[in-house]
Design a protein around this motif. Sequence first.
Motif, PDB file in Angstrom:
ATOM      1  N   ALA A 220     -86.829  22.813 -36.227  1.00 13.57           N
ATOM      2  CA  ALA A 220     -88.274  22.586 -36.087  1.00 13.57           C
ATOM      3  C   ALA A 220     -88.891  22.262 -37.447  1.00 13.57           C
ATOM      4  CB  ALA A 220     -88.945  23.802 -35.460  1.00 13.57           C
ATOM      5  N   LEU A 221     -88.474  22.962 -38.480  1.00 11.66           N
ATOM      6  CA  LEU A 221     -88.960  22.700 -39.834  1.00 11.66           C
ATOM      7  C   LEU A 221     -88.665  21.259 -40.250  1.00 11.66           C
ATOM      8  CD1 LEU A 221     -90.227  24.126 -42.343  1.00 11.66           C
ATOM      9  CD2 LEU A 221     -87.886  24.654 -43.049  1.00 11.66           C
ATOM     10  N   ALA A 222     -87.524  20.745 -39.792  1.00  3.00           N
ATOM     11  CA  ALA A 222     -87.109  19.377 -40.116  1.00  3.00           C
ATOM     12  C   ALA A 222     -87.705  18.343 -39.163  1.00  3.00           C
ATOM     13  CB  ALA A 222     -85.585  19.284 -40.099  1.00  3.00           C
ATOM     14  N   GLY A 223     -88.466  18.805 -38.156  1.00  4.69           N
ATOM     15  CA  GLY A 223     -89.100  17.871 -37.230  1.00  4.69           C
ATOM     16  C   GLY A 223     -88.232  17.442 -36.069  1.00  4.69           C
ATOM     17  N   THR A 224     -87.295  18.291 -35.674  1.00  4.99           N
ATOM     18  CA  THR A 224     -86.410  17.954 -34.558  1.00  4.99           C
ATOM     19  C   THR A 224     -86.116  19.215 -33.752  1.00  4.99           C
ATOM     20  OG1 THR A 224     -84.431  16.677 -33.977  1.00  4.99           O
ATOM     21  CG2 THR A 224     -84.238  18.151 -35.874  1.00  4.99           C
ATOM     22  N   ASP A 225     -85.177  19.144 -32.825  1.00  7.21           N
ATOM     23  CA  ASP A 225     -84.843  20.314 -32.008  1.00  7.21           C
ATOM     24  C   ASP A 225     -83.399  20.226 -31.522  1.00  7.21           C
ATOM     25  OD1 ASP A 225     -84.642  18.901 -29.452  1.00  7.21           O
ATOM     26  OD2 ASP A 225     -86.818  18.806 -29.481  1.00  7.21           O
TER      27      ASP A 225
ATOM     28  N   ILE B 237     -82.468  16.546 -45.194  1.00  4.01           N
ATOM     29  CA  ILE B 237     -82.634  15.346 -44.374  1.00  4.01           C
ATOM     30  C   ILE B 237     -82.336  14.123 -45.228  1.00  4.01           C
ATOM     31  CG2 ILE B 237     -84.249  13.901 -43.075  1.00  4.01           C
ATOM     32  CD1 ILE B 237     -85.862  16.398 -42.449  1.00  4.01           C
ATOM     33  N   HIS B 238     -81.534  13.234 -44.661  1.00  4.59           N
ATOM     34  CA  HIS B 238     -81.256  11.943 -45.283  1.00  4.59           C
ATOM     35  C   HIS B 238     -81.019  10.918 -44.192  1.00  4.59           C
ATOM     36  CE1 HIS B 238     -78.521   8.848 -47.012  1.00  4.59           C
ATOM     37  NE2 HIS B 238     -79.455   8.876 -47.955  1.00  4.59           N
ATOM     38  N   ASN B 239     -81.702   9.802 -44.297  1.00  5.52           N
ATOM     39  CA  ASN B 239     -81.470   8.668 -43.412  1.00  5.52           C
ATOM     40  C   ASN B 239     -81.532   9.055 -41.923  1.00  5.52           C
ATOM     41  OD1 ASN B 239     -81.018   5.920 -43.046  1.00  5.52           O
ATOM     42  ND2 ASN B 239     -78.796   6.151 -42.993  1.00  5.52           N
ATOM     43  N   GLY B 240     -82.534   9.873 -41.550  1.00  7.39           N
ATOM     44  CA  GLY B 240     -82.735  10.210 -40.144  1.00  7.39           C
ATOM     45  C   GLY B 240     -81.817  11.275 -39.583  1.00  7.39           C
ATOM     46  N   THR B 241     -81.079  11.942 -40.474  1.00  7.78           N
ATOM     47  CA  THR B 241     -80.164  12.989 -40.044  1.00  7.78           C
ATOM     48  C   THR B 241     -80.462  14.258 -40.830  1.00  7.78           C
ATOM     49  OG1 THR B 241     -78.457  11.336 -39.599  1.00  7.78           O
ATOM     50  CG2 THR B 241     -77.721  13.604 -39.768  1.00  7.78           C
ATOM     51  N   VAL B 242     -80.457  15.401 -40.149  1.00  7.14           N
ATOM     52  CA  VAL B 242     -80.633  16.684 -40.829  1.00  7.14           C
ATOM     53  C   VAL B 242     -79.311  17.441 -40.793  1.00  7.14           C
ATOM     54  CG1 VAL B 242     -81.578  17.864 -38.779  1.00  7.14           C
ATOM     55  CG2 VAL B 242     -82.007  18.797 -41.063  1.00  7.14           C
TER      56      VAL B 242
ATOM     57  N   LEU C 150     -78.526  31.156 -33.593  1.00  6.03           N
ATOM     58  CA  LEU C 150     -79.125  30.071 -32.809  1.00  6.03           C
ATOM     59  C   LEU C 150     -80.647  30.060 -32.953  1.00  6.03           C
ATOM     60  CD1 LEU C 150     -76.812  30.221 -29.686  1.00  6.03           C
ATOM     61  CD2 LEU C 150     -76.681  28.663 -31.656  1.00  6.03           C
ATOM     62  N   ALA C 151     -81.263  31.211 -33.075  1.00  8.93           N
ATOM     63  CA  ALA C 151     -82.704  31.276 -33.323  1.00  8.93           C
ATOM     64  C   ALA C 151     -83.037  30.674 -34.689  1.00  8.93           C
ATOM     65  CB  ALA C 151     -83.206  32.714 -33.234  1.00  8.93           C
ATOM     66  N   GLU C 152     -82.212  30.945 -35.672  1.00  6.52           N
ATOM     67  CA  GLU C 152     -82.435  30.383 -37.005  1.00  6.52           C
ATOM     68  C   GLU C 152     -82.202  28.876 -36.995  1.00  6.52           C
ATOM     69  OE1 GLU C 152     -83.417  30.541 -41.153  1.00  6.52           O
ATOM     70  OE2 GLU C 152     -83.971  31.648 -39.347  1.00  6.52           O
ATOM     71  N   ILE C 153     -81.225  28.409 -36.252  1.00  7.96           N
ATOM     72  CA  ILE C 153     -81.013  26.965 -36.112  1.00  7.96           C
ATOM     73  C   ILE C 153     -82.237  26.322 -35.472  1.00  7.96           C
ATOM     74  CG2 ILE C 153     -79.673  25.229 -34.830  1.00  7.96           C
ATOM     75  CD1 ILE C 153     -77.172  26.988 -35.455  1.00  7.96           C
ATOM     76  N   ASP C 154     -82.765  26.934 -34.421  1.00  7.85           N
ATOM     77  CA  ASP C 154     -83.998  26.419 -33.801  1.00  7.85           C
ATOM     78  C   ASP C 154     -85.121  26.319 -34.825  1.00  7.85           C
ATOM     79  OD1 ASP C 154     -83.106  26.021 -31.143  1.00  7.85           O
ATOM     80  OD2 ASP C 154     -83.598  28.085 -30.568  1.00  7.85           O
ATOM     81  N   ARG C 155     -85.289  27.361 -35.636  1.00  9.23           N
ATOM     82  CA  ARG C 155     -86.359  27.386 -36.637  1.00  9.23           C
ATOM     83  C   ARG C 155     -86.184  26.276 -37.677  1.00  9.23           C
ATOM     84  NH1 ARG C 155     -87.710  28.860 -41.619  1.00  9.23           N
ATOM     85  NH2 ARG C 155     -85.607  29.513 -42.209  1.00  9.23           N
TER      86      ARG C 155
ATOM     87  N   ALA D 216     -78.002  17.163 -36.975  1.00 14.99           N
ATOM     88  CA  ALA D 216     -78.862  16.660 -35.891  1.00 14.99           C
ATOM     89  C   ALA D 216     -79.613  15.417 -36.325  1.00 14.99           C
ATOM     90  CB  ALA D 216     -79.857  17.740 -35.459  1.00 14.99           C
ATOM     91  N   ALA D 217     -79.982  14.613 -35.335  1.00  9.51           N
ATOM     92  CA  ALA D 217     -80.857  13.473 -35.559  1.00  9.51           C
ATOM     93  C   ALA D 217     -82.284  13.993 -35.688  1.00  9.51           C
ATOM     94  CB  ALA D 217     -80.754  12.481 -34.417  1.00  9.51           C
ATOM     95  N   VAL D 218     -83.032  13.400 -36.602  1.00  4.84           N
ATOM     96  CA  VAL D 218     -84.438  13.770 -36.759  1.00  4.84           C
ATOM     97  C   VAL D 218     -85.236  12.989 -35.724  1.00  4.84           C
ATOM     98  CG1 VAL D 218     -86.414  13.772 -38.312  1.00  4.84           C
ATOM     99  CG2 VAL D 218     -84.138  14.307 -39.184  1.00  4.84           C
ATOM    100  N   ALA D 219     -86.106  13.689 -35.017  1.00  8.22           N
ATOM    101  CA  ALA D 219     -86.885  13.068 -33.938  1.00  8.22           C
ATOM    102  C   ALA D 219     -87.846  12.022 -34.483  1.00  8.22           C
ATOM    103  CB  ALA D 219     -87.652  14.137 -33.172  1.00  8.22           C
TER     104      ALA D 219
END
Length: 115
Positions: A51-56, A17-22, A43-48, A112-115
Motif C-alpha cells: 500500500a505504501l508503494a501504491g499497489t496491493d 520501486i524501479h520501472n513500475g515494479t516494487v 502478510l500484514a506487513e506485506i500488505d502495508r 509486485a507491479a505498481v498499480a
Amino acid sequence: MTITRFETGARMSQAVIHNGTVYLAGQVGEAGADVATQTKQVLAEIDRLLALAGTDKTRILSAQIWMADMADFQKMNAVWDAWVAPGHAPARATGESKLATSEYLVEIIVTAAVA
C-alpha cells in the motif's frame, strides 16, 4: 529512471520501486511466535508495504518463502491460501533455510507491479 526507496536504513530499504515494479525486503514476524502467527504478521506487513508503494497483493508477481522447518509447510500454507486473492496467485517458491535467528520460522519476499 527513478528509484524510490521506502523505510531506508543503513543496511537496507523495506521496499524499492524501479520501472513500475516494487521489490520488498524479506519480511518476518514476531520472533518466538508460532508459524501461523508469524505468517499472518508477515502478510500484514506485506500488505502495508505494498500500500505504501501504491499497489496491493493482487499485483504480486512472485514470492519467495523461506521456512526454518518444512514440517511447518502446511500450517504456513493454510494462512497463505486464506490471504492470496482468488485468481491472483503469484509465481512462488518455498524452501527451507536457516533464518537470521532460530526464533524466526518464516520469511517472505515479494515482487509486485505498481498499480
